[in-house]
Write a protein that holds these residues in place. Structure first.
Motif, PDB file in Angstrom:
ATOM      1  N   ASP A 109     123.898   8.987  24.933  1.00  0.00           N
ATOM      2  CA  ASP A 109     122.935  10.078  24.747  1.00  0.00           C
ATOM      3  C   ASP A 109     121.744   9.597  23.922  1.00  0.00           C
ATOM      4  O   ASP A 109     120.586   9.893  24.248  1.00  0.00           O
ATOM      5  CB  ASP A 109     123.607  11.256  24.040  1.00  0.00           C
ATOM      6  CG  ASP A 109     124.600  11.981  24.940  1.00  0.00           C
ATOM      7  OD1 ASP A 109     124.476  11.845  26.176  1.00  0.00           O
ATOM      8  OD2 ASP A 109     125.500  12.663  24.410  1.00  0.00           O
ATOM      9  N   LYS A 110     122.009   8.896  22.865  1.00  0.00           N
ATOM     10  CA  LYS A 110     120.937   8.400  22.001  1.00  0.00           C
ATOM     11  C   LYS A 110     120.077   7.381  22.741  1.00  0.00           C
ATOM     12  O   LYS A 110     118.850   7.415  22.654  1.00  0.00           O
ATOM     13  CB  LYS A 110     121.541   7.783  20.754  1.00  0.00           C
ATOM     14  CG  LYS A 110     120.499   7.289  19.755  1.00  0.00           C
ATOM     15  CD  LYS A 110     121.163   6.748  18.495  1.00  0.00           C
ATOM     16  CE  LYS A 110     120.139   6.254  17.489  1.00  0.00           C
ATOM     17  NZ  LYS A 110     120.785   5.718  16.251  1.00  0.00           N
ATOM     18  N   LEU A 111     120.736   6.466  23.455  1.00  0.00           N
ATOM     19  CA  LEU A 111     119.989   5.442  24.184  1.00  0.00           C
ATOM     20  C   LEU A 111     119.159   6.062  25.295  1.00  0.00           C
ATOM     21  O   LEU A 111     118.024   5.634  25.563  1.00  0.00           O
ATOM     22  CB  LEU A 111     120.967   4.412  24.772  1.00  0.00           C
ATOM     23  CG  LEU A 111     120.355   3.182  25.451  1.00  0.00           C
ATOM     24  CD1 LEU A 111     119.591   2.332  24.431  1.00  0.00           C
ATOM     25  CD2 LEU A 111     121.446   2.340  26.114  1.00  0.00           C
ATOM     26  N   GLY A 112     119.704   7.095  25.938  1.00  0.00           N
ATOM     27  CA  GLY A 112     119.015   7.713  27.070  1.00  0.00           C
ATOM     28  C   GLY A 112     117.744   8.429  26.694  1.00  0.00           C
ATOM     29  O   GLY A 112     116.861   8.624  27.552  1.00  0.00           O
ATOM     30  N   LYS A 113     117.598   8.814  25.426  1.00  0.00           N
ATOM     31  CA  LYS A 113     116.381   9.521  24.996  1.00  0.00           C
ATOM     32  C   LYS A 113     115.145   8.641  25.101  1.00  0.00           C
ATOM     33  O   LYS A 113     114.034   9.157  25.265  1.00  0.00           O
ATOM     34  CB  LYS A 113     116.552  10.006  23.557  1.00  0.00           C
ATOM     35  CG  LYS A 113     117.604  11.103  23.407  1.00  0.00           C
ATOM     36  CD  LYS A 113     117.777  11.517  21.956  1.00  0.00           C
ATOM     37  CE  LYS A 113     118.850  12.592  21.805  1.00  0.00           C
ATOM     38  NZ  LYS A 113     119.071  12.988  20.389  1.00  0.00           N
ATOM     39  N   GLY A 114     115.337   7.353  24.996  1.00  0.00           N
ATOM     40  CA  GLY A 114     114.186   6.446  25.069  1.00  0.00           C
ATOM     41  C   GLY A 114     113.993   5.824  26.438  1.00  0.00           C
ATOM     42  O   GLY A 114     113.140   4.944  26.603  1.00  0.00           O
TER      43      GLY A 114
END
Length: 295
Positions: free
Chosen positions: A266-271
């Motif tokens: 989820d965190k990686l997908g934000k960027g």
């Protein structure tokens, strides 16, 4: 009178010398023509007969050795190479390379490797020598020796950059695969197996971002039951190189800490822009965690 006799003898001597030189040139020409036309027997005869009287005896003997090699006469080839060296002291590299090429063409790879190894002790920076050495090591599967040669191949630009890069990637892939085969199961899921750790550390940092190499490493860690370490190393790689195939691999790792892994995605997908493999990995982990119903 005695002076005229001496002049006459000297004149005859010069005449015979010119005739011998002309015959040697004619025989040499016939020898070269025969060699290029594949008439190796005739070429060998003409080149060897002309060599003692030739102004370019070195070339005669070297070409005659090529003809003898084509006829399968290894002993005669080696004798002719020795004679070539005797006529041109200091030509060890040229003759050694000629011998190595003939050995390579004959499929005598082990003998070729030994010839090249001896030459590299004397002329380690010669481009042709490095190039042929790389080819022989690749053919023999001597990966560690090939890896040692690659920095020289790049430094002296012995082949196109893209070819060198492909060869380097192939060499490290084979080395890593061998390490995977040699790896014993880890005692803990977060422990590096020694063979994998040593081999991975020897790979240049830039290549450690190659998806193909990362996949081999992760598969090796999974085979060794080092699943926690596999997750950690793959997450490091995804932060630097979020390749589609690595997301698919991330979903395949059998590790129970699913919530932390979902949070990482989820965190990686934000960027990142929308990625189907990323969504696939999320879905797989969520399903395994029980957040999604089976289709």
């Amino acid at each position: 009178l005695s002076g005229r006799v001496l002049d006459w003898r000297e004149g005859i001597g010069r005449l015979w010398a010119r005739l011998r030189g002309r015959r040697a040139r004619d025989a040499t020409q016939k020898g070269f023509m025969g060699l290029r036309m594949g008439r190796y027997g005739a070429a060998l005869k003409h080149l060897t007969s002309a060599a003692p009287r030739s102004d370019l005896a070195f070339i005669n003997y070297l070409s005659a050795a090529e003809a003898a090699n084509a006829l399968g006469r290894g002993d005669q080839r080696d004798e002719l190479l020795v004679k070539a060296l005797e006529t041109a002291p200091g030509s060890e590299l040229a003759i050694g390379l000629a011998e190595a090429r003939m050995q390579f063409d004959n499929g005598q790879l082990e003998a070729c490797a030994e010839t090249l190894r001896a030459l590299r002790k004397q002329k380690a920076k010669d481009k042709e020598l490095i190039m042929l050495s790389c080819q022989v090591c690749q053919a023999l599967g001597r990966i560690e020796e090939l890896i040692d040669l690659l920095p020289l191949a790049k430094k002296f630009q012995v082949m196109p950059a893209e070819d060198c890069a492909a060869l380097e990637l192939e060499a490290y892939s084979l080395s890593l695969k061998q390490a995977v085969e040699d790896t014993e199961p880890a005692n803990k899921p977060n422990q590096w197996p020694l063979a994998l750790k040593t081999t991975w550390a020897a790979i240049p940092k830039a290549l450690q971002l190659e998806p193909g190499l990362i996949k081999i490493l992760i598969q090796g860690l999974m085979n060794a039951n080092a699943s926690e370490l596999a997750v950690k190393e793959l997450e490091k790689a995804l932060k630097k190189a979020p390749e589609d195939e690595l997301f698919v691999l991330y979903a395949q790792i059998q590790n129970e800490d699913l919530s932390a892994r979902l949070a990482f995605l989820d965190k990686l997908g934000k960027g990142l822009r929308h990625s189907a493999p990323l969504d696939f990995a999320r879905g797989q982990l969520a399903w395994r965690q029980g957040d999604l119903p089976m289709a």
